[in-house]
Write a protein that holds these residues in place. Structure first.
Motif, PDB file in Angstrom:
ATOM      1  N   ALA A  69       0.817  -1.215   0.000  1.00 53.18           N
ATOM      2  CA  ALA A  69       0.000   0.000   0.000  1.00 53.18           C
ATOM      3  C   ALA A  69       0.854   1.270   0.000  1.00 53.18           C
ATOM      4  N   GLU A  70       1.683   1.430   1.006  1.00 54.22           N
ATOM      5  CA  GLU A  70       2.490   2.654   1.076  1.00 54.22           C
ATOM      6  C   GLU A  70       3.566   2.662  -0.002  1.00 54.22           C
ATOM      7  N   GLY A  71       4.043   1.470  -0.364  1.00 56.53           N
ATOM      8  CA  GLY A  71       5.027   1.402  -1.438  1.00 56.53           C
ATOM      9  C   GLY A  71       4.499   2.012  -2.720  1.00 56.53           C
ATOM     10  N   TYR A  72       3.272   1.666  -3.074  1.00 51.67           N
ATOM     11  CA  TYR A  72       2.671   2.231  -4.286  1.00 51.67           C
ATOM     12  C   TYR A  72       2.366   3.719  -4.125  1.00 51.67           C
ATOM     13  N   ARG A  73       1.942   4.125  -2.957  1.00 52.84           N
ATOM     14  CA  ARG A  73       1.680   5.558  -2.750  1.00 52.84           C
ATOM     15  C   ARG A  73       2.930   6.381  -3.023  1.00 52.84           C
ATOM     16  N   LYS A  74       4.053   5.934  -2.499  1.00 51.40           N
ATOM     17  CA  LYS A  74       5.295   6.679  -2.686  1.00 51.40           C
ATOM     18  C   LYS A  74       5.742   6.653  -4.147  1.00 51.40           C
ATOM     19  N   LEU A  75       5.538   5.525  -4.814  1.00 51.26           N
ATOM     20  CA  LEU A  75       5.921   5.433  -6.220  1.00 51.26           C
ATOM     21  C   LEU A  75       5.079   6.349  -7.101  1.00 51.26           C
ATOM     22  N   LEU A  76       3.768   6.284  -6.927  1.00 53.20           N
ATOM     23  CA  LEU A  76       2.883   7.006  -7.842  1.00 53.20           C
ATOM     24  C   LEU A  76       2.889   8.506  -7.604  1.00 53.20           C
ATOM     25  N   ASP A  77       3.423   8.946  -6.480  1.00 50.28           N
ATOM     26  CA  ASP A  77       3.648  10.380  -6.300  1.00 50.28           C
ATOM     27  C   ASP A  77       4.698  10.903  -7.274  1.00 50.28           C
ATOM     28  N   GLN A  78       5.462   9.980  -7.870  1.00 48.23           N
ATOM     29  CA  GLN A  78       6.546  10.361  -8.770  1.00 48.23           C
ATOM     30  C   GLN A  78       6.263   9.993 -10.232  1.00 48.23           C
ATOM     31  N   VAL A  79       5.013   9.620 -10.519  1.00 48.69           N
ATOM     32  CA  VAL A  79       4.670   9.164 -11.866  1.00 48.69           C
ATOM     33  C   VAL A  79       3.567  10.049 -12.432  1.00 48.69           C
ATOM     34  N   GLU A  80       3.757  10.522 -13.642  1.00 44.71           N
ATOM     35  CA  GLU A  80       2.740  11.317 -14.325  1.00 44.71           C
ATOM     36  C   GLU A  80       2.187  10.520 -15.497  1.00 44.71           C
ATOM     37  N   ALA A  81       0.884  10.271 -15.459  1.00 41.68           N
ATOM     38  CA  ALA A  81       0.188   9.571 -16.544  1.00 41.68           C
ATOM     39  C   ALA A  81      -1.304   9.764 -16.328  1.00 41.68           C
ATOM     40  N   ASP A  82      -2.080   9.568 -17.385  1.00 39.68           N
ATOM     41  CA  ASP A  82      -3.533   9.641 -17.260  1.00 39.68           C
ATOM     42  C   ASP A  82      -4.086   8.428 -16.524  1.00 39.68           C
ATOM     43  N   TYR A  83      -3.436   7.293 -16.739  1.00 34.16           N
ATOM     44  CA  TYR A  83      -3.865   6.044 -16.108  1.00 34.16           C
ATOM     45  C   TYR A  83      -2.664   5.370 -15.454  1.00 34.16           C
ATOM     46  N   TYR A  84      -2.907   4.797 -14.285  1.00 35.83           N
ATOM     47  CA  TYR A  84      -1.935   3.922 -13.654  1.00 35.83           C
ATOM     48  C   TYR A  84      -2.435   2.481 -13.776  1.00 35.83           C
ATOM     49  N   ILE A  85      -1.513   1.557 -14.010  1.00 35.05           N
ATOM     50  CA  ILE A  85      -1.816   0.131 -13.893  1.00 35.05           C
ATOM     51  C   ILE A  85      -0.894  -0.446 -12.840  1.00 35.05           C
ATOM     52  N   LEU A  86      -1.462  -0.858 -11.724  1.00 31.76           N
ATOM     53  CA  LEU A  86      -0.704  -1.509 -10.673  1.00 31.76           C
ATOM     54  C   LEU A  86      -0.649  -2.994 -11.024  1.00 31.76           C
ATOM     55  N   LEU A  87       0.529  -3.485 -11.340  1.00 32.62           N
ATOM     56  CA  LEU A  87       0.675  -4.851 -11.837  1.00 32.62           C
ATOM     57  C   LEU A  87       1.623  -5.630 -10.938  1.00 32.62           C
ATOM     58  N   ASN A  88       1.157  -6.763 -10.437  1.00 29.31           N
ATOM     59  CA  ASN A  88       2.020  -7.618  -9.633  1.00 29.31           C
ATOM     60  C   ASN A  88       3.171  -8.154 -10.466  1.00 29.31           C
ATOM     61  N   SER A  89       4.271  -8.419  -9.795  1.00 31.88           N
ATOM     62  CA  SER A  89       5.454  -8.910 -10.504  1.00 31.88           C
ATOM     63  C   SER A  89       5.305 -10.353 -10.965  1.00 31.88           C
ATOM     64  N   ASP A  90       4.287 -11.063 -10.454  1.00 26.73           N
ATOM     65  CA  ASP A  90       4.080 -12.458 -10.844  1.00 26.73           C
ATOM     66  C   ASP A  90       2.916 -12.606 -11.823  1.00 26.73           C
ATOM     67  N   VAL A  91       2.768 -11.625 -12.706  1.00 23.10           N
ATOM     68  CA  VAL A  91       1.694 -11.641 -13.703  1.00 23.10           C
ATOM     69  C   VAL A  91       2.294 -11.685 -15.108  1.00 23.10           C
ATOM     70  N   GLU A  92       1.825 -12.633 -15.897  1.00 25.70           N
ATOM     71  CA  GLU A  92       2.172 -12.715 -17.315  1.00 25.70           C
ATOM     72  C   GLU A  92       1.058 -12.059 -18.111  1.00 25.70           C
ATOM     73  N   VAL A  93       1.421 -11.283 -19.103  1.00 24.08           N
ATOM     74  CA  VAL A  93       0.402 -10.581 -19.894  1.00 24.08           C
ATOM     75  C   VAL A  93       0.565 -10.904 -21.368  1.00 24.08           C
ATOM     76  N   PRO A  94      -0.561 -10.988 -22.123  1.00 23.32           N
ATOM     77  CA  PRO A  94      -0.471 -11.056 -23.586  1.00 23.32           C
ATOM     78  C   PRO A  94      -0.181  -9.671 -24.137  1.00 23.32           C
ATOM     79  N   ALA A  95       0.083  -9.580 -25.420  1.00 25.42           N
ATOM     80  CA  ALA A  95       0.525  -8.306 -25.985  1.00 25.42           C
ATOM     81  C   ALA A  95      -0.538  -7.214 -25.880  1.00 25.42           C
ATOM     82  N   ASP A  96      -1.777  -7.527 -26.234  1.00 28.72           N
ATOM     83  CA  ASP A  96      -2.824  -6.489 -26.304  1.00 28.72           C
ATOM     84  C   ASP A  96      -3.761  -6.593 -25.101  1.00 28.72           C
TER      85      ASP A  96
END
Length: 338
Positions: A69-96
Motif C-alpha cells: 500500500a504505502e510502497g505504491y503511494r510513494k511510487l505514484l507520487d513520482q509518476v505522471e500519466a492519465d492512467y496507472y496500472i498496478l501490476l504484480n510482478s508475478d503476472v504474465e500478460v499477452p501483448a494487447d
C-alpha cells in the motif's frame, strides 16, 4: 492521441519473478506507455538485474520495504500519466491487454477503476483466486469473486464475457485513472498489504465512481508471490484489514454493528484454528483484533461521513457468502442472487 498509461510493478526481492514475467510486459502493445519498476529496498540483486538487462526500464527506489500500500503511494507520487496500472510482478500478460480496458474506461467518465479477466498462470483454463472475473463483497465484508467462491475455482468456459460493474478490482492488475487515485489519496498505507484495493474501490464508490470488470483483456497471475496462503502473517493482515474496511466505509451505525458481527464470526474461525491445532493462525486472529482495537480512533478519523451514502453499491451481495457456501453448499457465482 491515446491517453498516457504507466504500468507500475512494485518489487521486493522478486528478481526471479522479474526474470520470468517482465519480458511479457515489455511486449505490451500500446502507443503512449511507460513501464516502471518500483523497488521496496530489495536485497536480492533485483535492481542490479534490471539495470544490467533492462536499462530502458525506469526504476524508482523506495528507502525501505513499505509494503504494497504505502510502497505504491510513494511510487505514484513520482509518476505522471492519465492512467496507472498496478501490476504484480508475478503476472504474465499477452501483448494487447491494455487497450481494451482503457477503451472501456474512456467511454464513461464515472469509471475510475477496472480489472481485466485474471486467470491462473499455471493453468490458463482456470480463473485465479485473487481477482478472477471481478470482486464482490458480502453483507459482513467477506470478499469473493465471480469465478471463485472460497476454495472453489471455476474453469473459464465463457460464462463471464460481459463487461460488468463490480465492487472491487484486484490489485494484481488494477487499472485506475490517476485523477481518481489522487482524489481519494491512493491506497491506505496502514493496510501494508491485502484488501487495500477493496478499501480503495469502496472509497471511490462512496464518491459516486464505478469499478468495472473488462473481459476483453485477460492476464495470468501466479498468486502468492509475496505471502502464500499458509503464512500466519497473511491471516493476520486479512482479519485485521477486513475489520478496517468495514469501519472506514459503511454508514456509522451500520459500521460498528457489522464490525461486532464480524468479530463474532472471527471467533468461530479462531475456534476452528485451535481445533485443527493451528495455533499460529489462531494467534493471528487474536493479534488482528488487538491491533484493530488499538487503531480504532485512528481509523475512525479517516472516515468522511458526508461522502458515505446509505444505499448499497453495485457488487454488494445482500446476504452472507459464508452461509451460502458452507451451509447452502453453493459453489458457483451463477447460483447466487446478486
Amino acid at each position: 492521441m491515446e491517453p498516457s498509461v504507466a504500468v507500475v510493478i512494485l518489487n521486493w526481492n522478486g528478481q526471479a519473478l522479474l526474470e520470468q514475467f517482465l519480458p511479457s510486459v515489455l511486449q505490451s502493445i500500446y502507443g503512449n506507455l511507460q513501464l516502471i519498476v518500483g523497488d521496496n529496498n530489495s536485497t536480492d540483486g533485483s535492481v542490479d538485474f534490471l539495470q544490467t538487462n533492462y536499462p530502458d526500464v525506469r526504476i524508482i527506489r523506495n528507502a525501505q520495504n513499505y509494503g504494497f500500500a504505502e510502497g505504491y503511494r510513494k511510487l505514484l507520487d513520482q509518476v505522471e500519466a492519465d492512467y496507472y496500472i498496478l501490476l504484480n510482478s508475478d503476472v504474465e500478460v499477452p501483448a494487447d491487454w491494455i487497450r481494451p480496458v482503457i477503451a472501456q474506461m474512456e467511454a464513461d467518465p464515472l469509471i475510475a477503476a477496472a480489472q481485466p479477466k485474471i486467470k491462473w498462470q499455471k493453468d490458463k483454463t482456470q480463473f485465479e483466486y485473487a481477482g478472477a472475473a471481478g470482486g464482490f463483497l458480502d453483507l459482513h465484508g467477506y470478499p469473493f469473486c465471480r469465478g471463485r467462491l472460497f476454495d472453489t475455482i471455476e474453469t473459464d468456459q465463457g460464462q463471464y464475457e460481459q463487461t460488468t460493474e463490480i465492487f472491487w478490482a484486484s490489485g494484481a492488475a488494477l487499472f485506475i485513472k490517476s485523477k481518481a487515485w489522487h482524489e481519494v489519496g491512493g491506497l491506505d498505507p496502514d493496510f501494508f498489504a491485502h484488501m487495500e484495493e477493496i478499501d480503495l474501490c469502496w472509497r471511490l464508490k462512496n464518491l459516486g465512481y464505478k469499478v468495472i470488470y473488462c473481459p476483453q483483456a485477460e492476464v495470468y497471475h501466479v498468486g502468492g508471490g509475496t505471502l502464500n496462503a499458509n503464512n500466519p502473517y497473511k491471516t493476520y493482515l486479512n482479519f485485521r484489514n477486513n475489520l478496517i474496511i468495514l469501519q472506514k466505509n459503511l454508514p456509522l451505525g451500520d459500521a460498528y454493528f457489522r464490525v461486532f458481527i464480524r468479530m463474532c464470526i472471527d471467533f468461530i474461525a479462531w475456534i476452528h484454528f485451535l481445533l485443527k491445532g493451528e495455533t499460529d493462525f489462531a494467534w493471528s486472529v487474536n493479534k488482528a483484533h488487538y491491533h484493530f482495537v488499538l487503531a480504532l480512533f485512528k481509523n475512525a478519523s479517516k472516515r468522511n461521513d458526508r461522502q458515505i451514502p446509505f444505499q448499497k453499491h453495485a457488487g454488494q451481495y445482500p446476504s452472507s457468502i459464508v452461509w451460502a457456501y458452507f451451509i447452502q453448499k453453493i459453489r458457483y457465482f451463477s447460483q447466487l442472487k446478486v
